[in-house]
Design a protein around this motif. Structure first.
Motif, PDB file in Angstrom:
ATOM      1  N   ALA A  66       2.054   1.725  -3.456  1.00 52.18           N
ATOM      2  CA  ALA A  66       0.984   2.212  -4.339  1.00 52.18           C
ATOM      3  C   ALA A  66       0.765   3.705  -4.137  1.00 52.18           C
ATOM      4  O   ALA A  66       0.571   4.455  -5.098  1.00 52.18           O
ATOM      5  CB  ALA A  66      -0.314   1.450  -4.069  1.00 52.18           C
ATOM      6  N   ASN A 103      -3.486   0.322  -7.846  1.00 49.96           N
ATOM      7  CA  ASN A 103      -3.354  -0.656  -6.762  1.00 49.96           C
ATOM      8  C   ASN A 103      -3.150  -2.074  -7.298  1.00 49.96           C
ATOM      9  O   ASN A 103      -3.542  -3.037  -6.645  1.00 49.96           O
ATOM     10  CB  ASN A 103      -4.593  -0.600  -5.863  1.00 49.96           C
ATOM     11  N   ARG A 149       0.827  -1.219   0.000  1.00 51.54           N
ATOM     12  CA  ARG A 149       0.000   0.000   0.000  1.00 51.54           C
ATOM     13  C   ARG A 149       0.856   1.261   0.000  1.00 51.54           C
ATOM     14  O   ARG A 149       0.531   2.238  -0.664  1.00 51.54           O
ATOM     15  CB  ARG A 149      -0.955   0.007   1.186  1.00 51.54           C
TER      16      ARG A 149
END
Ligand code: CA
Length: 233
Positions: free
Chosen positions: A122, A173, A119
């Protein structure tokens, strides 16, 4: 995953539980990031007002000033480093509030360190204004944000504006499972009343245009959400 050399940055990790703070900081340093750690909201706010961090991993439940308030005050003073909130399990309210105060993403505790690293990567891939400047590529699917163009295997695909935003979010993502709530908050903005059915509907539209008659890139993770990833050999 798709990024062999993810962008590294200076990350502020705000967490009052030493064990979690250590694990998160160590994992991010191992990825090549520079990490500054804070264990209260007040210290975090002071740091973030003086240092230009590339992003902030921000626990919501903190003694004194909580994470939501830290983010709210940063945004109010014109500081827009992306914020990844850490929320307690089942605190759906906190997730919504997190987006309302200007957060960019959230992870629910307990989370895996691998998920956190994905994450963070991303978020760092996105440009400061939330739009990547370079084309996104997953397998033979290419999305050019500047020209608003999508191609698969060289063939142009016509998408509506919402379909484009949805595909853009899934590709940003790539390899990460995103929930319907996350999709709704990021693609439709948080106050859209239509709910999860709209997400399902639009995923269906996208599949017909992007995956029809080809190796599927968009996958359903039952009970969790959706993930766009290259076909696995
Ligand atoms: Ca905490």
């Amino acid at each position: 995953m798709s990024d062999q050399h993810p962008a590294s940055g200076h990350i502020l990790v705000v967490e009052d539980e030493p064990a979690i703070s250590d694990i998160v900081s160590t994992a991010l340093r191992y990825q090549g990031h520079t990490v500054t750690a804070a264990d209260t909201g007040t210290v975090a706010l002071d740091l973030a007002m003086t240092i230009d961090f590339d992003m902030i991993v921000l626990d919501i439940m903190l003694p004194g000033l909580d994470g939501l308030e830290v983010c709210r005050r940063l945004r109010d003073s014109g500081r827009f480093a992306p914020v990844l909130f850490l929320t307690a399990r089942d605190e759906q309210d906190d997730r919504i509030k997190g987006f309302v105060v200007g957060g960019d993403d959230y992870l629910t505790k307990p989370f895996s360190v691998d998920e956190l690293v994905l994450r963070v990567a991303a978020i760092l891939r996105r440009a400061p204004d939330g739009q990547p400047t370079e084309a996104l590529v997953v397998d033979d699917l290419v999305l050019d944000p500047a020209g608003m163009e999508v191609r698969r295997g060289g063939t142009a695909i016509e998408l509506s504006r919402t379909e484009f935003r949805l595909l853009h979010y899934l590709m940003t993502n790539a390899g990460i499972v995103v929930s319907k709530t996350q999709i709704l908050l990021n693609v439709w903005e948080y106050d859209y009343a239509g709910g999860a059915n709209v997400v399902e509907l639009y995923i269906g539209y996208l599949r017909r245009k992007v995956d029809d008659g080809r190796e599927p890139l968009i996958h359903t993770k039952r009970g969790a959400g959706y993930v766009l990833r290259r076909p696995q050999a």
